[in-house]
Design a protein around this motif. Structure first.
Motif, PDB file in Angstrom:
ATOM      1  N   SER A  32      22.841  77.999  49.234  1.00  0.00           N
ATOM      2  CA  SER A  32      22.445  79.162  47.598  1.00  0.00           C
ATOM      3  C   SER A  32      21.057  79.518  47.407  1.00  0.00           C
ATOM      4  O   SER A  32      21.122  80.882  47.825  1.00  0.00           O
ATOM      5  N   GLU A  33      20.030  78.584  47.132  1.00  0.00           N
ATOM      6  CA  GLU A  33      18.780  79.456  47.259  1.00  0.00           C
ATOM      7  C   GLU A  33      17.723  79.142  48.301  1.00  0.00           C
ATOM      8  O   GLU A  33      17.958  78.609  48.691  1.00  0.00           O
ATOM      9  N   SER A  50      11.659  82.846  45.181  1.00  0.00           N
ATOM     10  CA  SER A  50      12.746  82.815  45.575  1.00  0.00           C
ATOM     11  C   SER A  50      13.992  83.646  45.443  1.00  0.00           C
ATOM     12  O   SER A  50      13.353  84.551  44.995  1.00  0.00           O
ATOM     13  N   THR A  52      18.937  84.157  45.027  1.00  0.00           N
ATOM     14  CA  THR A  52      19.681  83.303  45.308  1.00  0.00           C
ATOM     15  C   THR A  52      20.605  83.790  45.617  1.00  0.00           C
ATOM     16  O   THR A  52      20.643  85.114  47.008  1.00  0.00           O
ATOM     17  N   SER A  53      22.283  83.178  45.890  1.00  0.00           N
ATOM     18  CA  SER A  53      22.879  83.641  47.005  1.00  0.00           C
ATOM     19  C   SER A  53      23.520  85.204  46.649  1.00  0.00           C
ATOM     20  O   SER A  53      24.052  86.458  47.459  1.00  0.00           O
ATOM     21  N   ARG A  56      19.259  87.672  43.219  1.00  0.00           N
ATOM     22  CA  ARG A  56      18.742  87.255  41.984  1.00  0.00           C
ATOM     23  C   ARG A  56      17.454  87.353  42.945  1.00  0.00           C
ATOM     24  O   ARG A  56      16.832  85.650  43.574  1.00  0.00           O
ATOM     25  N   THR A  57      16.263  87.158  41.790  1.00  0.00           N
ATOM     26  CA  THR A  57      14.390  86.837  42.801  1.00  0.00           C
ATOM     27  C   THR A  57      14.293  86.290  40.939  1.00  0.00           C
ATOM     28  O   THR A  57      13.832  86.899  40.363  1.00  0.00           O
ATOM     29  N   ASN A  58      12.919  85.259  42.067  1.00  0.00           N
ATOM     30  CA  ASN A  58      11.530  84.810  41.162  1.00  0.00           C
ATOM     31  C   ASN A  58      10.497  84.735  41.778  1.00  0.00           C
ATOM     32  O   ASN A  58      10.361  84.875  42.732  1.00  0.00           O
ATOM     33  N   ARG A 100      24.384  74.016  49.018  1.00  0.00           N
ATOM     34  CA  ARG A 100      24.925  73.528  47.622  1.00  0.00           C
ATOM     35  C   ARG A 100      26.567  73.388  48.362  1.00  0.00           C
ATOM     36  O   ARG A 100      27.237  74.351  48.383  1.00  0.00           O
TER      37      ARG A 100
END
Length: 120
Positions: A32-33, A50, A52-53, A56-58, A100
């Motif tokens: 997942s992440e 980070s 996501t699959s 999406r970035t953070n 996950r």
């Protein structure tokens, strides 16, 4: 036991660039992440970036516009392109992958860290 192997750290001058890479020792099927954490001397570990699959970035505010995280889902690899590096980016950078299996079941994997030193 899945191991994460990081590479790409080192010594760089302010304003320079580095690219960190992280690969899992075994194939993971429910990633997942993925992310990069960092720990500067005398400070707590913090999330740097980070993804996501779904892509999406953070980013932590201090690296926005300078760092770019990306991933290769087929290879279970994650990368961190770091540009315009500053001395305050000096830290040990740790790769993190979350696998996950269900909403309530997951596994966290951590790399051993790669040292980034930004200094003249």
């Amino acid at each position: 036991q899945v191991q994460l192997v990081e590479s790409g750290g080192g010594l760089v001058q302010p304003g320079g660039s580095l690219r960190l890479s992280c690969a899992a020792s075994e194939r993971l099927f429910s990633v997942s992440e993925m992310g990069w954490y960092r720990q500067a001397p005398g400070k707590e570990r913090e999330l740097a970036a980070s993804i996501t699959s779904g892509g999406r970035t953070n980013y932590v505010d201090s690296v926005k516009g300078r760092f770019t995280i990306s991933r290769d889902n087929a290879k279970n690899e994650v990368y961190l392109q770091m540009n315009s590096l500053k001395p305050e980016d000096t830290a040990v950078y740790y790769c993190h992958i979350e696998e996950r299996y269900s909403p309530d079941s997951y596994e966290d994997y951590w790399g051993k860290g790669t040292l980034v030193i930004v200094s003249p």
